[in-house]
Design a protein around this motif. Sequence first.
Motif, PDB file in Angstrom:
ATOM      1  N   ILE A 172     -21.818   3.796  10.711  1.00 29.70           N
ATOM      2  CA  ILE A 172     -21.052   5.067  10.031  1.00 29.70           C
ATOM      3  C   ILE A 172     -22.097   5.932   9.268  1.00 29.70           C
ATOM      4  CG2 ILE A 172     -19.192   5.621   8.312  1.00 29.70           C
ATOM      5  CD1 ILE A 172     -18.198   4.465  11.125  1.00 29.70           C
ATOM      6  N   GLU A 173     -21.874   7.207   9.369  1.00 31.81           N
ATOM      7  CA  GLU A 173     -22.756   7.817   8.745  1.00 31.81           C
ATOM      8  C   GLU A 173     -21.868   8.349   7.243  1.00 31.81           C
ATOM      9  OE1 GLU A 173     -24.034  11.483   6.816  1.00 31.81           O
ATOM     10  OE2 GLU A 173     -22.195  11.672   7.736  1.00 31.81           O
ATOM     11  N   LEU A 174     -22.563   8.053   6.106  1.00 29.88           N
ATOM     12  CA  LEU A 174     -21.442   7.848   4.937  1.00 29.88           C
ATOM     13  C   LEU A 174     -21.146   9.512   4.368  1.00 29.88           C
ATOM     14  CD1 LEU A 174     -22.742   4.827   3.056  1.00 29.88           C
ATOM     15  CD2 LEU A 174     -20.933   5.078   4.855  1.00 29.88           C
ATOM     16  N   ALA A 175     -22.034  10.377   4.663  1.00 30.70           N
ATOM     17  CA  ALA A 175     -21.767  11.683   4.120  1.00 30.70           C
ATOM     18  C   ALA A 175     -20.230  12.373   4.738  1.00 30.70           C
ATOM     19  CB  ALA A 175     -22.960  12.730   4.383  1.00 30.70           C
ATOM     20  N   SER A 176     -20.241  12.298   6.120  1.00 25.51           N
ATOM     21  CA  SER A 176     -19.220  12.595   6.734  1.00 25.51           C
ATOM     22  C   SER A 176     -18.261  11.630   7.317  1.00 25.51           C
ATOM     23  CB  SER A 176     -19.597  13.569   7.825  1.00 25.51           C
ATOM     24  OG  SER A 176     -20.183  12.697   8.803  1.00 25.51           O
ATOM     25  N   LEU A 177     -18.736  10.266   6.959  1.00 30.37           N
ATOM     26  CA  LEU A 177     -17.905   9.141   7.348  1.00 30.37           C
ATOM     27  C   LEU A 177     -17.631   9.306   9.148  1.00 30.37           C
ATOM     28  CD1 LEU A 177     -15.158   8.917   4.711  1.00 30.37           C
ATOM     29  CD2 LEU A 177     -17.290   7.532   5.027  1.00 30.37           C
ATOM     30  N   ALA A 178     -18.562   9.793   9.687  1.00 25.00           N
ATOM     31  CA  ALA A 178     -18.587   9.977  11.254  1.00 25.00           C
ATOM     32  C   ALA A 178     -19.145   8.660  11.813  1.00 25.00           C
ATOM     33  CB  ALA A 178     -19.299  10.962  11.840  1.00 25.00           C
ATOM     34  N   ASP A 179     -18.489   8.302  13.168  1.00 25.52           N
ATOM     35  CA  ASP A 179     -18.914   7.010  13.798  1.00 25.52           C
ATOM     36  C   ASP A 179     -20.345   7.635  14.554  1.00 25.52           C
ATOM     37  OD1 ASP A 179     -19.377   4.815  15.243  1.00 25.52           O
ATOM     38  OD2 ASP A 179     -17.272   4.835  16.324  1.00 25.52           O
ATOM     39  N   PRO A 223     -22.454  14.032  14.240  1.00 27.32           N
ATOM     40  CA  PRO A 223     -21.060  14.458  14.681  1.00 27.32           C
ATOM     41  C   PRO A 223     -20.356  15.293  13.806  1.00 27.32           C
ATOM     42  CG  PRO A 223     -21.556  12.014  15.325  1.00 27.32           C
ATOM     43  CD  PRO A 223     -22.422  12.447  14.411  1.00 27.32           C
ATOM     44  N   ILE A 224     -19.524  16.223  14.391  1.00 25.68           N
ATOM     45  CA  ILE A 224     -18.774  17.058  13.653  1.00 25.68           C
ATOM     46  C   ILE A 224     -17.321  16.195  13.431  1.00 25.68           C
ATOM     47  CG2 ILE A 224     -17.511  19.432  13.368  1.00 25.68           C
ATOM     48  CD1 ILE A 224     -20.689  19.458  13.354  1.00 25.68           C
ATOM     49  N   THR A 225     -17.040  16.186  12.111  1.00 25.02           N
ATOM     50  CA  THR A 225     -15.625  15.378  11.898  1.00 25.02           C
ATOM     51  C   THR A 225     -14.881  16.179  11.063  1.00 25.02           C
ATOM     52  OG1 THR A 225     -16.876  14.091  10.033  1.00 25.02           O
ATOM     53  CG2 THR A 225     -16.770  13.177  12.283  1.00 25.02           C
ATOM     54  N   CYS A 226     -13.864  15.969  10.918  1.00 18.96           N
ATOM     55  CA  CYS A 226     -12.753  16.846  10.019  1.00 18.96           C
ATOM     56  C   CYS A 226     -13.028  16.319   8.711  1.00 18.96           C
ATOM     57  CB  CYS A 226     -11.304  16.682  10.612  1.00 18.96           C
ATOM     58  SG  CYS A 226     -10.184  17.415   9.256  1.00 18.96           S
ATOM     59  N   PRO A 227     -13.438  17.300   7.518  1.00 17.03           N
ATOM     60  CA  PRO A 227     -13.553  16.739   6.141  1.00 17.03           C
ATOM     61  C   PRO A 227     -12.462  16.188   5.688  1.00 17.03           C
ATOM     62  CG  PRO A 227     -14.629  19.149   6.541  1.00 17.03           C
ATOM     63  CD  PRO A 227     -13.735  18.799   7.678  1.00 17.03           C
ATOM     64  N   ARG A 277     -10.629  27.036   8.458  1.00 20.79           N
ATOM     65  CA  ARG A 277     -10.705  27.505   7.097  1.00 20.79           C
ATOM     66  C   ARG A 277      -9.387  27.252   6.430  1.00 20.79           C
ATOM     67  NH1 ARG A 277     -14.214  25.930   3.438  1.00 20.79           N
ATOM     68  NH2 ARG A 277     -13.480  26.846   1.539  1.00 20.79           N
ATOM     69  N   GLY A 278      -9.180  26.188   5.613  1.00 23.33           N
ATOM     70  CA  GLY A 278      -7.922  26.431   5.000  1.00 23.33           C
ATOM     71  C   GLY A 278      -8.013  26.687   3.597  1.00 23.33           C
ATOM     72  N   SER A 279      -7.234  26.766   2.592  1.00 24.50           N
ATOM     73  CA  SER A 279      -7.258  27.230   1.345  1.00 24.50           C
ATOM     74  C   SER A 279      -8.348  26.665   0.693  1.00 24.50           C
ATOM     75  CB  SER A 279      -5.784  26.865   0.662  1.00 24.50           C
ATOM     76  OG  SER A 279      -5.576  25.730   0.479  1.00 24.50           O
ATOM     77  N   GLU A 280      -8.830  25.316   0.662  1.00 26.29           N
ATOM     78  CA  GLU A 280      -9.632  24.636  -0.047  1.00 26.29           C
ATOM     79  C   GLU A 280     -11.147  24.291   0.821  1.00 26.29           C
ATOM     80  OE1 GLU A 280      -7.983  21.699  -2.403  1.00 26.29           O
ATOM     81  OE2 GLU A 280      -6.766  23.085  -3.607  1.00 26.29           O
ATOM     82  N   SER A 281     -10.825  23.824   1.817  1.00 25.90           N
ATOM     83  CA  SER A 281     -11.931  23.325   2.744  1.00 25.90           C
ATOM     84  C   SER A 281     -11.565  23.620   4.297  1.00 25.90           C
ATOM     85  CB  SER A 281     -11.922  22.034   2.529  1.00 25.90           C
ATOM     86  OG  SER A 281     -10.774  21.192   2.915  1.00 25.90           O
ATOM     87  N   TRP A 282     -12.708  22.959   5.055  1.00 20.89           N
ATOM     88  CA  TRP A 282     -12.477  23.188   6.423  1.00 20.89           C
ATOM     89  C   TRP A 282     -11.638  21.937   7.045  1.00 20.89           C
ATOM     90  CZ3 TRP A 282     -14.197  27.641   9.003  1.00 20.89           C
ATOM     91  CH2 TRP A 282     -15.148  28.104   8.241  1.00 20.89           C
ATOM     92  N   HIS A 283     -10.965  22.191   8.119  1.00 15.49           N
ATOM     93  CA  HIS A 283     -10.255  21.227   8.650  1.00 15.49           C
ATOM     94  C   HIS A 283     -10.133  21.445  10.267  1.00 15.49           C
ATOM     95  CE1 HIS A 283      -6.241  23.361   9.136  1.00 15.49           C
ATOM     96  NE2 HIS A 283      -6.345  24.238   7.938  1.00 15.49           N
ATOM     97  N   CYS A 284      -9.326  20.307  10.867  1.00 17.93           N
ATOM     98  CA  CYS A 284      -9.528  20.457  12.270  1.00 17.93           C
ATOM     99  C   CYS A 284      -8.213  21.082  12.845  1.00 17.93           C
ATOM    100  CB  CYS A 284      -9.597  19.138  13.083  1.00 17.93           C
ATOM    101  SG  CYS A 284      -8.272  17.745  12.424  1.00 17.93           S
TER     102      CYS A 284
END
Length: 640
Positions: free
Chosen positions: A434-441, A615-619, A630-637
Amino acid sequence: MIVDEAHHLKNKSTIAWKFVNQLKKKYILLLTATPIENDMSELFNLITLLKPGQLLTEAEYKRRYVDRKDPLQPRNVNELKQLIQKVMIRNRRSTTGVIQSTRTAETLVIPPDSEEQQFYTELSRFVKAQLQGSGAKSSPASGDGQGHTRTSRLKIHPFVLKNLLRQAGSSVACTLSTLHKLFDAHSGLSELELHGVQNLITLGELLASSTKGASVNAKKTRNGQKTSSAKMEALLKLLMATPDQTVVFTGFVETQQAITEFLRATGLEVVNFHGGMSRMQKEQAISDFRAGANGAVQSFALQTLEMMGAAVEVTEWGVYDVLMPDGQVKRMTFDPETAEEQSACELVTFGTPFLESLLEMAKSRGKLQIRRLMARSNVSQKMDKKLADLVHFIKCKPPKITRTWSEENLLLLCHFHVTFHGDEVVEDVIQILIELASLADVTHLLPALESHWFIAGHTPTDALDTHDSETVHSGEGDLGVADLGATIAVHALQPQIQKRVDSIRQQNRSQLQDELGRSQHYYQTTLAKLEKQLLGTIDAERKDRIGQKMDATKRDRDHRMEDITRAYDISADVHLDQAILYRVPVVCIETQIQRRTDLFSYVFRHYPWAPAWNPITCPVCHQPTSQLERGSESWHCGCQ
């Protein structure tokens, strides 16, 4: 369910066989050294407990596999072996390799003392009188008035009488236990017979009390009687003549206790082991026997030192020279007497500083290791097109690079030990990265990660060389993020476990159908036979008995089918065996994303040592995605 001494279930008409057969169970293991004692039907009864129908029905089994003239001789041996091998594992002493030394059997005949002989004679006389009394015929006057005689009923069960003689052959102490029970329960005995039991108890207690207080050097006397039995003295001589540790077996706990008291009175160390002890007590007894009272401490200390990478050498009996990983040399012992004799030798036992330090070391190691990859990270040029291929930003222009830098990133490798329970137990080790910055597998990066050399650290606060880093994670924060990463790893593990479970089920499907088919055939044939008997009789009482047998067989069939199906159900037990925190260089690429007149930033990460993109993961939901909004506060999928 585990049944030891399973040959006691050789007769399916007994309560014991019926009891075991009726219990619902997913697994059953029968242990016996004598699966056949009298005839081949005993083998059929035992295997029917395991898998009904494995040897067909009893009639078919006898017709195909048992010699008609000799019920102990099998027929069609090869075919029978193939059926039996599916449910039986046969181990011989010669093939297990457990016992390496040669066994020598020797029988020692110990003449009893006069007091012991008197007790055994009186007891034998009592047992003989009981058995003869049950078979003695009464006079015509005590019969039915027509000259017919009748046999009196046995007042004490034959098993109890037989067991009394066995106990007397073992020790007086265990015989007394049964005699007291007979006297307290009366057992329908006459006053004269009760008086005989009381006399046996008095004689036995006198003998038992006289065996206490023995010494090694001489037999003391008490009122002219010896303070130990002839068998106890013979055992003591054998033990004193044997320099090694010795295992003494006995069939009765009371005898074991008597032996223990006698040997401890002579100064010998004794460790008891019997079926009435708890699992922890048994493990402790084994540990104490193997290496004395300090055995557990010694085993733990040496294993922990080995785990730390220390070099341990035995210089003399009970003395160890230890070269610690930091270069320090220590001499230690686990024996208090050796520590007193050698002042330079440190005693390691409960409460000593060195053992406490080993306990702390064992707690901190093996849970989370820290490894750091020492490598320079170069930033590639002209990455704009590559970034646009990684992810699509909805209703936004393609990303533009604004700046790049290198930093140290954290990867958490979790080693999961997975045990799959089904008809058979399968163990596996599954690794999740697991990559801990983005929590991606990022498990796909594992082969590249394992191809590099790393510097190992023992604590999360190892000093870091930060010449190439603008960002360094704090040691305390590492552990918090690692906990979250382990949780993500568990979620990533679930699809792999389900895939393995489905694979095991597919492999077992034909075996399950075969076992169900054999059991169905067994019960169908048995019910058909009973139904034929039911139709062939007009006796109401017999019809009722056959009907009850049919009902019992149907109930047995239903729960057997459930047992078989349940045995092939697959479950998985998972535990985290080890976790490794990798600190690796990463190239961070900050980009600018334009949506209408608004500008937003997004950071891509590239691993030059792989080489691969993170890998690109949803924040928000941390799931892999190929597009971001783009949401009101952050990016999302799109999850918001």
